[in-house]
Scaffold this active site. Structure first.
Site, PDB file in Angstrom:
ATOM      1  N   ASN A  18      -1.184   4.581   9.666  1.00  0.00           N
ATOM      2  CA  ASN A  18      -1.308   4.930   8.408  1.00  0.00           C
ATOM      3  C   ASN A  18      -2.913   5.135   8.023  1.00  0.00           C
ATOM      4  O   ASN A  18      -2.965   5.044   6.654  1.00  0.00           O
ATOM      5  CB  ASN A  18      -0.673   3.940   7.501  1.00  0.00           C
ATOM      6  CG  ASN A  18      -1.411   2.731   7.894  1.00  0.00           C
ATOM      7  OD1 ASN A  18      -2.406   2.389   8.589  1.00  0.00           O
ATOM      8  ND2 ASN A  18      -0.918   1.476   7.098  1.00  0.00           N
ATOM      9  N   GLU A  23      -6.032  -1.613   5.108  1.00  0.00           N
ATOM     10  CA  GLU A  23      -5.082  -0.893   5.001  1.00  0.00           C
ATOM     11  C   GLU A  23      -5.306   0.101   3.787  1.00  0.00           C
ATOM     12  O   GLU A  23      -6.013  -0.291   2.560  1.00  0.00           O
ATOM     13  CB  GLU A  23      -3.987  -1.810   4.533  1.00  0.00           C
ATOM     14  CG  GLU A  23      -3.680  -2.789   5.667  1.00  0.00           C
ATOM     15  CD  GLU A  23      -2.501  -2.050   6.691  1.00  0.00           C
ATOM     16  OE1 GLU A  23      -2.671  -0.812   7.019  1.00  0.00           O
ATOM     17  OE2 GLU A  23      -1.652  -2.906   7.163  1.00  0.00           O
TER      18      GLU A  23
END
Ligand code: GLP
Length: 251
Positions: free
Chosen positions: A137, A144
């Site tokens: 991702n 993140e």
């Protein structure tokens, strides 16, 4: 600007990465190297183990910093970054235990643990060479995707995709959090080497090579770094080379 080198397969990429890292080690014996875990650099680290046997002096004084760690795992858990680096790097490279620094996965006070790493890096940094892998991702370490990113070492909530990483596939209750260096600490590294291998990295690599910077894709911040080299294999790039001229592959 990021430089991109494409190699025919994982082995060739790993040999190139090992050669590049070993050259840096040869130049500066007390180098501070920050290392990612995961499947991508396994072979690179193994090849460096062979070099360490041939040139132990280049590895004896190295300082190794762990990039990230799964929060809540015992340090001895085979899925921890600690166990990974002890087994694949610290022992085979002959790095002294006192020269290995990183988050304690089992710390009950993760904020304090992150503060400890922040302080250590502020005193002993910056990182000379940072070896990174690319999350599916677009994460780097455990930074993140999100509307904001934390610049320094912190506890990060993990995405479902990251919780599905093979390192923790043997654990039934997956870690919810990771401990990771922050993006500023990574970007302050003198040199960054990003390794990208395999077909399942094709999409994130394409996105990275588009060169658009967004916190929703943390790896894109590498575009801001003056000395980042991406080493990737053909499987990750796909049959057609990237089109963006400013990021044109060198080989
Ligand atoms: C993991 C780790 C990263 C690693 C990345 C890629 O979640 N936190 O440090 O670089 O994901 O892993 P792999 O190389 O196994 O694809």
């Amino acid at each position: 600007m990021m430089k991109v080198k494409i190699w025919g397969n994982h082995e060739a990429m790993s040999m190139a990465a090992a050669g590049c890292i070993a050259r840096e080690f040869g130049r500066e014996p007390r180098l501070l190297v920050c290392l990612a875990t995961g499947s991508t650099p396994v072979r690179t680290y193994e090849l460096l183990g062979s070099r360490a046997r041939a040139f132990p002096a280049h590895f004896a004084q190295l300082r190794v910093l762990k990039l990230d760690e799964w929060a809540g795992l015992p340090m001895s858990d085979p899925g921890s970054s600690e166990a990974y680096l002890q087994h694949r790097v610290i022992r085979p490279w002959g790095v002294g235990q006192r020269h290995f620094v990183g988050f304690a996965s089992d710390s009950r006070r993760s904020q304090l643990e992150c503060q400890r790493i922040q302080n250590w890096l502020a005193r002993n940094g910056p990182i000379d060479l940072c070896v990174l892998g690319l999350g599916r991702n677009g994460h780097l370490g455990f930074n993140e995707p999100g509307s904001t990113l934390c610049p320094v070492a912190h506890r990060a909530r993990l995405s479902e995709q990251t919780r599905g990483h093979p390192m923790v596939s043997h654990i039934s209750v997956k870690p919810k959090y990771g401990l990771t260096l922050g993006m500023a600490e990574i970007l302050q590294a003198t040199r960054i080497l990003l390794l990208v291998s395999g077909e399942d990295k094709r999409k994130p690599l394409q996105r990275l090579l588009r060169g658009e910077i967004t916190t929703e894709f943390p790896a894109s911040l590498l575009c801001l770094h003056p000395q980042t080299m991406i080493l990737c294999d053909r499987a990750a790039v796909g049959p057609r080379p990237a089109q963006n001229k400013s990021l044109r592959p060198l080989t």
